[in-house]
Scaffold this active site. Structure first.
Site, PDB file in Angstrom:
ATOM      1  N   LYS A 295     -11.597   5.346  -1.060  1.00 53.62           N
ATOM      2  CA  LYS A 295     -12.816   4.721  -1.592  1.00 53.62           C
ATOM      3  C   LYS A 295     -13.887   4.559  -0.531  1.00 53.62           C
ATOM      4  CE  LYS A 295     -10.788   1.018  -3.115  1.00 53.62           C
ATOM      5  NZ  LYS A 295      -9.398   1.294  -2.736  1.00 53.62           N
TER       6      LYS A 295
ATOM      7  N   ARG B  30     -12.266  -6.778  -9.075  1.00 47.54           N
ATOM      8  CA  ARG B  30     -10.823  -6.513  -9.061  1.00 47.54           C
ATOM      9  C   ARG B  30     -10.109  -7.172 -10.236  1.00 47.54           C
ATOM     10  NH1 ARG B  30      -8.864  -4.335  -4.235  1.00 47.54           N
ATOM     11  NH2 ARG B  30      -9.978  -4.902  -2.348  1.00 47.54           N
TER      12      ARG B  30
ATOM     13  N   ARG C  31      -3.304   5.571   8.928  1.00 45.22           N
ATOM     14  CA  ARG C  31      -4.578   4.907   9.231  1.00 45.22           C
ATOM     15  C   ARG C  31      -4.339   3.634  10.031  1.00 45.22           C
ATOM     16  NH1 ARG C  31      -8.341   2.623   4.470  1.00 45.22           N
ATOM     17  NH2 ARG C  31      -6.927   0.872   4.619  1.00 45.22           N
TER      18      ARG C  31
ATOM     19  N   ARG D 206      -4.748  -1.439  12.466  1.00 47.11           N
ATOM     20  CA  ARG D 206      -4.820  -2.458  11.406  1.00 47.11           C
ATOM     21  C   ARG D 206      -3.457  -3.129  11.264  1.00 47.11           C
ATOM     22  NH1 ARG D 206      -8.428  -0.857   6.189  1.00 47.11           N
ATOM     23  NH2 ARG D 206     -10.209   0.019   7.266  1.00 47.11           N
TER      24      ARG D 206
ATOM     25  N   ARG E 276       0.101  -4.795  -1.963  1.00 49.48           N
ATOM     26  CA  ARG E 276      -1.283  -4.618  -2.417  1.00 49.48           C
ATOM     27  C   ARG E 276      -1.362  -3.622  -3.570  1.00 49.48           C
ATOM     28  NH1 ARG E 276      -3.648  -3.323   3.106  1.00 49.48           N
ATOM     29  NH2 ARG E 276      -5.106  -2.089   1.900  1.00 49.48           N
TER      30      ARG E 276
END
Length: 190
Positions: free
Chosen positions: A13, A88, A127, A133, A144
């Site tokens: 996204k 969301r 990633r 992260r 998630r």
């Protein structure tokens, strides 16, 4: 163009949002980016959001709705916008509908990137390594995803009923996905 982009975590996204924003000359508004900026600057909101995200949860509707409403009131959103990571939940859809109605606006399209979940988990773990992260462990990512499917996926049905949903395969080379998105949105505009 007033757009929403959604899809599961790791669907691409963010990458596609910046390309869409540039293509249509509209701001890409990412609630995740707003939250991360607040975390980095250690604002009161940032500290609150940091603890929620570290546990794999989502920030409350009240906080998120207020942030988005403020952002959509800015001058650069007059010609349009692309929302990434919002809404969301169905409550957030209602809040967005209210904000748009106050500005005599409505959505042009809701873009959903569809992906294979296992491939996305692998993508997110890579990633996380590259970007450092700490919140992206496999357990947190899968949590998630579960939250996404439970809360956000039903929004696809809601927007489909309104005739706004455009589904695009989010897997493949970045340029290929962008081309599919622009082709689908161009059809939607006419």
């Amino acid at each position: 163009m007033r757009l929403i982009i959604f899809g599961p975590p790791g669907a691409g996204k963010g990458t596609q949002a910046s390309r869409i924003a540039e293509h249509y000359g509209i701001p890409a508004i990412s609630t995740g980016d707003i939250f991360r900026a607040n975390i980095k600057n250690e604002t009161p909101l940032g500290l609150q959001v940091k603890s929620i995200l570290a546990a794999g949860g989502y920030v409350s509707d009240d906080i998120t709705n207020a942030i988005v409403a403020d952002r959509l009131a800015e001058a650069d959103c007059v010609p349009g916008f692309l929302l990434d990571g919002y809404p969301r939940t169905s409550d957030q859809v209602v809040a967005l509908d209210t904000v748009l109605a106050e500005h005599d606006g409505e959505l042009d399209a809701v873009l959903e990137l569809t992906v294979d979940e296992d491939e996305v988990v692998g993508r997110l773990l890579r990633r996380a390594e590259i970007e450092g992260r700490a919140d992206d462990t496999e357990e947190v990512i899968r949590e998630r995803m579960a939250i996404y499917h439970a809360q956000t996926a039903p929004l696809a049905t809601l927007y489909a009923e309104r005739g706004l949903l455009v589904q695009v395969d989010g897997l493949g080379e970045v340029d290929e996905v962008s081309d599919r998105i622009f082709a689908a949105l161009d059809v939607k505009q006419h």
